[in-house]
Design a protein around this motif. Sequence first.
Motif, PDB file in Angstrom:
ATOM      1  N   GLU A   1      -0.295  11.788  -4.685  1.00 13.19           N
ATOM      2  CA  GLU A   1      -1.533  11.488  -5.395  1.00 13.19           C
ATOM      3  C   GLU A   1      -2.394  10.632  -4.489  1.00 13.19           C
ATOM      4  OE1 GLU A   1      -0.777  10.110  -9.398  1.00 13.19           O
ATOM      5  OE2 GLU A   1       0.979  11.398  -9.512  1.00 13.19           O
ATOM      6  N   GLU A   2      -3.662  10.939  -4.475  1.00 15.15           N
ATOM      7  CA  GLU A   2      -4.510  10.226  -3.544  1.00 15.15           C
ATOM      8  C   GLU A   2      -5.125   8.966  -4.135  1.00 15.15           C
ATOM      9  OE1 GLU A   2      -7.154  11.691   0.180  1.00 15.15           O
ATOM     10  OE2 GLU A   2      -7.731  12.408  -1.760  1.00 15.15           O
ATOM     11  N   LYS A   3      -4.713   8.680  -5.353  1.00 13.36           N
ATOM     12  CA  LYS A   3      -5.312   7.523  -6.023  1.00 13.36           C
ATOM     13  C   LYS A   3      -5.135   6.265  -5.206  1.00 13.36           C
ATOM     14  CE  LYS A   3      -3.914   9.539 -10.339  1.00 13.36           C
ATOM     15  NZ  LYS A   3      -2.749   9.671 -11.201  1.00 13.36           N
ATOM     16  N   PRO A   4      -6.166   5.418  -5.213  1.00  9.48           N
ATOM     17  CA  PRO A   4      -5.974   4.111  -4.586  1.00  9.48           C
ATOM     18  C   PRO A   4      -4.950   3.301  -5.383  1.00  9.48           C
ATOM     19  CG  PRO A   4      -8.171   4.309  -5.564  1.00  9.48           C
ATOM     20  CD  PRO A   4      -7.504   5.631  -5.719  1.00  9.48           C
ATOM     21  N   HIS A   5      -4.375   2.311  -4.720  1.00  6.25           N
ATOM     22  CA  HIS A   5      -3.337   1.501  -5.360  1.00  6.25           C
ATOM     23  C   HIS A   5      -3.803   0.885  -6.679  1.00  6.25           C
ATOM     24  CE1 HIS A   5      -1.160   0.942  -1.241  1.00  6.25           C
ATOM     25  NE2 HIS A   5      -1.135   2.171  -1.696  1.00  6.25           N
ATOM     26  N   SER A   6      -5.103   0.563  -6.724  1.00  8.22           N
ATOM     27  CA  SER A   6      -5.595  -0.101  -7.938  1.00  8.22           C
ATOM     28  C   SER A   6      -5.503   0.827  -9.154  1.00  8.22           C
ATOM     29  CB  SER A   6      -7.036  -0.553  -7.724  1.00  8.22           C
ATOM     30  OG  SER A   6      -7.847   0.561  -7.374  1.00  8.22           O
ATOM     31  N   VAL A   7      -5.769   2.110  -8.933  1.00  6.76           N
ATOM     32  CA  VAL A   7      -5.702   3.070 -10.038  1.00  6.76           C
ATOM     33  C   VAL A   7      -4.246   3.302 -10.447  1.00  6.76           C
ATOM     34  CG1 VAL A   7      -6.215   5.434 -10.767  1.00  6.76           C
ATOM     35  CG2 VAL A   7      -7.823   4.203  -9.314  1.00  6.76           C
ATOM     36  N   ILE A   8      -3.379   3.392  -9.438  1.00  3.79           N
ATOM     37  CA  ILE A   8      -1.951   3.543  -9.727  1.00  3.79           C
ATOM     38  C   ILE A   8      -1.481   2.367 -10.589  1.00  3.79           C
ATOM     39  CG2 ILE A   8       0.357   3.601  -8.701  1.00  3.79           C
ATOM     40  CD1 ILE A   8      -0.918   4.845  -6.185  1.00  3.79           C
ATOM     41  N   ALA A   9      -1.923   1.174 -10.210  1.00  4.74           N
ATOM     42  CA  ALA A   9      -1.522  -0.029 -10.934  1.00  4.74           C
ATOM     43  C   ALA A   9      -1.958   0.056 -12.388  1.00  4.74           C
ATOM     44  CB  ALA A   9      -2.123  -1.262 -10.263  1.00  4.74           C
ATOM     45  N   GLU A  10      -3.189   0.464 -12.576  1.00 12.07           N
ATOM     46  CA  GLU A  10      -3.733   0.573 -13.924  1.00 12.07           C
ATOM     47  C   GLU A  10      -2.907   1.548 -14.770  1.00 12.07           C
ATOM     48  OE1 GLU A  10      -8.065   1.868 -15.203  1.00 12.07           O
ATOM     49  OE2 GLU A  10      -8.044   0.254 -13.728  1.00 12.07           O
ATOM     50  N   GLU A  11      -2.607   2.697 -14.168  1.00 10.89           N
ATOM     51  CA  GLU A  11      -1.870   3.716 -14.906  1.00 10.89           C
ATOM     52  C   GLU A  11      -0.445   3.288 -15.243  1.00 10.89           C
ATOM     53  OE1 GLU A  11      -4.246   7.616 -13.201  1.00 10.89           O
ATOM     54  OE2 GLU A  11      -2.124   7.352 -12.737  1.00 10.89           O
ATOM     55  N   LEU A  12       0.134   2.509 -14.358  1.00 10.89           N
ATOM     56  CA  LEU A  12       1.497   2.061 -14.612  1.00 10.89           C
ATOM     57  C   LEU A  12       1.517   0.792 -15.461  1.00 10.89           C
ATOM     58  CD1 LEU A  12       3.114   2.612 -11.075  1.00 10.89           C
ATOM     59  CD2 LEU A  12       3.355   4.064 -13.090  1.00 10.89           C
ATOM     60  N   GLY A  13       0.322   0.255 -15.730  1.00 10.76           N
ATOM     61  CA  GLY A  13       0.244  -0.980 -16.496  1.00 10.76           C
ATOM     62  C   GLY A  13       0.814  -2.171 -15.747  1.00 10.76           C
ATOM     63  N   LEU A  14       0.649  -2.155 -14.429  1.00  7.75           N
ATOM     64  CA  LEU A  14       1.178  -3.245 -13.607  1.00  7.75           C
ATOM     65  C   LEU A  14       0.043  -3.918 -12.854  1.00  7.75           C
ATOM     66  CD1 LEU A  14       4.172  -1.337 -11.964  1.00  7.75           C
ATOM     67  CD2 LEU A  14       4.374  -3.171 -13.650  1.00  7.75           C
ATOM     68  N   PRO A  15       0.219  -5.206 -12.545  1.00 12.38           N
ATOM     69  CA  PRO A  15      -0.782  -5.847 -11.687  1.00 12.38           C
ATOM     70  C   PRO A  15      -0.794  -5.188 -10.306  1.00 12.38           C
ATOM     71  CG  PRO A  15       0.741  -7.460 -12.626  1.00 12.38           C
ATOM     72  CD  PRO A  15       1.292  -6.102 -12.930  1.00 12.38           C
ATOM     73  N   LEU A  16      -1.951  -5.196  -9.640  1.00  9.54           N
ATOM     74  CA  LEU A  16      -2.092  -4.557  -8.329  1.00  9.54           C
ATOM     75  C   LEU A  16      -1.080  -5.105  -7.330  1.00  9.54           C
ATOM     76  CD1 LEU A  16      -3.589  -2.700  -6.383  1.00  9.54           C
ATOM     77  CD2 LEU A  16      -5.280  -4.504  -6.041  1.00  9.54           C
ATOM     78  N   GLY A  17      -0.925  -6.438  -7.342  1.00 13.07           N
ATOM     79  CA  GLY A  17       0.012  -7.076  -6.405  1.00 13.07           C
ATOM     80  C   GLY A  17       1.429  -6.544  -6.585  1.00 13.07           C
ATOM     81  N   THR A  18       1.795  -6.299  -7.823  1.00 10.42           N
ATOM     82  CA  THR A  18       3.141  -5.795  -8.103  1.00 10.42           C
ATOM     83  C   THR A  18       3.329  -4.401  -7.508  1.00 10.42           C
ATOM     84  OG1 THR A  18       3.069  -7.000 -10.172  1.00 10.42           O
ATOM     85  CG2 THR A  18       4.823  -5.375  -9.949  1.00 10.42           C
ATOM     86  N   VAL A  19       2.302  -3.565  -7.648  1.00  5.83           N
ATOM     87  CA  VAL A  19       2.387  -2.212  -7.099  1.00  5.83           C
ATOM     88  C   VAL A  19       2.543  -2.273  -5.582  1.00  5.83           C
ATOM     89  CG1 VAL A  19       1.068  -0.102  -6.667  1.00  5.83           C
ATOM     90  CG2 VAL A  19       1.175  -1.067  -8.960  1.00  5.83           C
ATOM     91  N   LYS A  20       1.712  -3.114  -4.957  1.00 10.45           N
ATOM     92  CA  LYS A  20       1.787  -3.225  -3.498  1.00 10.45           C
ATOM     93  C   LYS A  20       3.151  -3.730  -3.051  1.00 10.45           C
ATOM     94  CE  LYS A  20      -3.013  -3.609  -2.066  1.00 10.45           C
ATOM     95  NZ  LYS A  20      -4.085  -4.503  -1.645  1.00 10.45           N
ATOM     96  N   SER A  21       3.622  -4.777  -3.708  1.00 10.22           N
ATOM     97  CA  SER A  21       4.894  -5.341  -3.251  1.00 10.22           C
ATOM     98  C   SER A  21       6.041  -4.384  -3.573  1.00 10.22           C
ATOM     99  CB  SER A  21       5.131  -6.725  -3.848  1.00 10.22           C
ATOM    100  OG  SER A  21       5.151  -6.655  -5.245  1.00 10.22           O
ATOM    101  N   ARG A  22       5.922  -3.661  -4.672  1.00 10.61           N
ATOM    102  CA  ARG A  22       6.983  -2.718  -5.020  1.00 10.61           C
ATOM    103  C   ARG A  22       7.022  -1.548  -4.033  1.00 10.61           C
ATOM    104  NH1 ARG A  22       7.603  -0.864 -11.201  1.00 10.61           N
ATOM    105  NH2 ARG A  22       8.010  -3.076 -11.546  1.00 10.61           N
ATOM    106  N   LEU A  23       5.843  -1.140  -3.586  1.00 10.08           N
ATOM    107  CA  LEU A  23       5.783  -0.055  -2.606  1.00 10.08           C
ATOM    108  C   LEU A  23       6.409  -0.501  -1.280  1.00 10.08           C
ATOM    109  CD1 LEU A  23       4.698   2.842  -2.305  1.00 10.08           C
ATOM    110  CD2 LEU A  23       2.586   1.878  -1.416  1.00 10.08           C
ATOM    111  N   ARG A  24       6.108  -1.737  -0.900  1.00 10.64           N
ATOM    112  CA  ARG A  24       6.705  -2.286   0.326  1.00 10.64           C
ATOM    113  C   ARG A  24       8.215  -2.390   0.173  1.00 10.64           C
ATOM    114  NH1 ARG A  24       4.615  -6.258   4.618  1.00 10.64           N
ATOM    115  NH2 ARG A  24       3.340  -4.693   5.612  1.00 10.64           N
ATOM    116  N   LEU A  25       8.627  -2.825  -0.994  1.00 11.88           N
ATOM    117  CA  LEU A  25      10.062  -2.962  -1.265  1.00 11.88           C
ATOM    118  C   LEU A  25      10.734  -1.600  -1.181  1.00 11.88           C
ATOM    119  CD1 LEU A  25      11.872  -5.369  -2.169  1.00 11.88           C
ATOM    120  CD2 LEU A  25      11.641  -4.515  -4.506  1.00 11.88           C
TER     121      LEU A  25
END
Lengths: 215, 176
Positions: B138-162
């Motif tokens: 999916e080409e969505k930016p991280h912010s949109v992914i975060a919104e859809e998952l109901g997670l803060p943006l920082g959480t999505v970024k750190s989870r992706l890194r993890l």
Amino acid sequence: MTEQLGHDELLMAHAAGRLPEPLALVVATHLALSPAARERYGRFEALGGVFLDETQPTALAADSWDRLLARLDDEPAATGPGGAEKASESRLPRPLRDYLPGPLESLRWRNYGTAAEYELPLRTPGFRTTLINVRAGKRVPRHTHEGNELTVVLEGAFHDATGRYRRGDLAIADRSIDHRPTAKEDRDCLCLAVTDAPLRLTGPFGRLLNPFLRF
Amino acid sequence: MRSVALGRDRAAFGRIFAFYGPRVKAYLRRLGAGDAAAEDLTQEVMLSVWKRAHQYDRGRAALSTWIYTIARNKRIDALRRDRRPDFDPDDPALVVAGDGAPRGDRHAEAEQVRREVMRAVERLPQEQAQLLRIFYFEEKPHSVIAEELGLPLGTVKSRLRLALSKLRVLMDGFDG
């Protein structure tokens, strides 16, 4: 460790097709020059293949296969890689070679003492893509980063606060680092660099030169 | 696949189409192509597979990997404004490993890489594997992914890194 993670992040983003053009150019150049990086990169492309295998299929139109069959005949099979190239003239790999209007000497370099710079004609907003030639043993003028910088070494070697880099190596500098690449003594160091925000010169000379350099 | 390349074997190609056609279409749909566009692009991707079958190097990549890269490149060519420059494996200026050692069965190697990567993904925690899939499909930016998952943006970024960091450990664990 963190650096290696940042490196893998870039390789993965390239494999996923998520990098904007200037960053893809730097990563592709790095891959062309580094067999070790290509091997790592192969895993991230394989990951795309794994996801493709396991994805929930979407039904094709009923006539999809027939349409394709009809086209198999009229499309001649592509022949192998197109002819011999004049690559021997240049040690620069593709795709970088294809982005340059001519040989290195013919480019319009902007000279600023210890280093010279040529800006590539890429139009992606928010990025600046340059070739930088640092004179042997010299340091580039002081600059700080308002954004991140990716640098791949094309010829020679340099060192900065983050480490030593040789041909094919990729240096990742984030905005917190005020790095000043210094070329190795024995020869000039030629690099391809992308910054995601305009650089700002800060040294005493830098400040003076700033308006002329259009940073 | 070899029979597709050597004998222009339509039956063999038909089996590849039956499996990958609908998956390539799914990939394109998830990346935002409409149904008709995804259908047309799938045709282009599979036609490329047919035309370039003789260029397919089993030592370089597993079949799924190769088809994935063709689909990815076609999509970017067709749907994205900027280009995606890539290295050319046949470029004479490419720097190759200098060990000069005779290579073993490179096909087995490529297939093993695929299997290692697959096993590494299977061993990731579910939500991390999920994020990696979204990253690729999916080409969505991280912010949109975060919104859809109901997670803060920082959480999505750190989870992706993890997820990436864990994947690297799992992949490297299979080394040597």
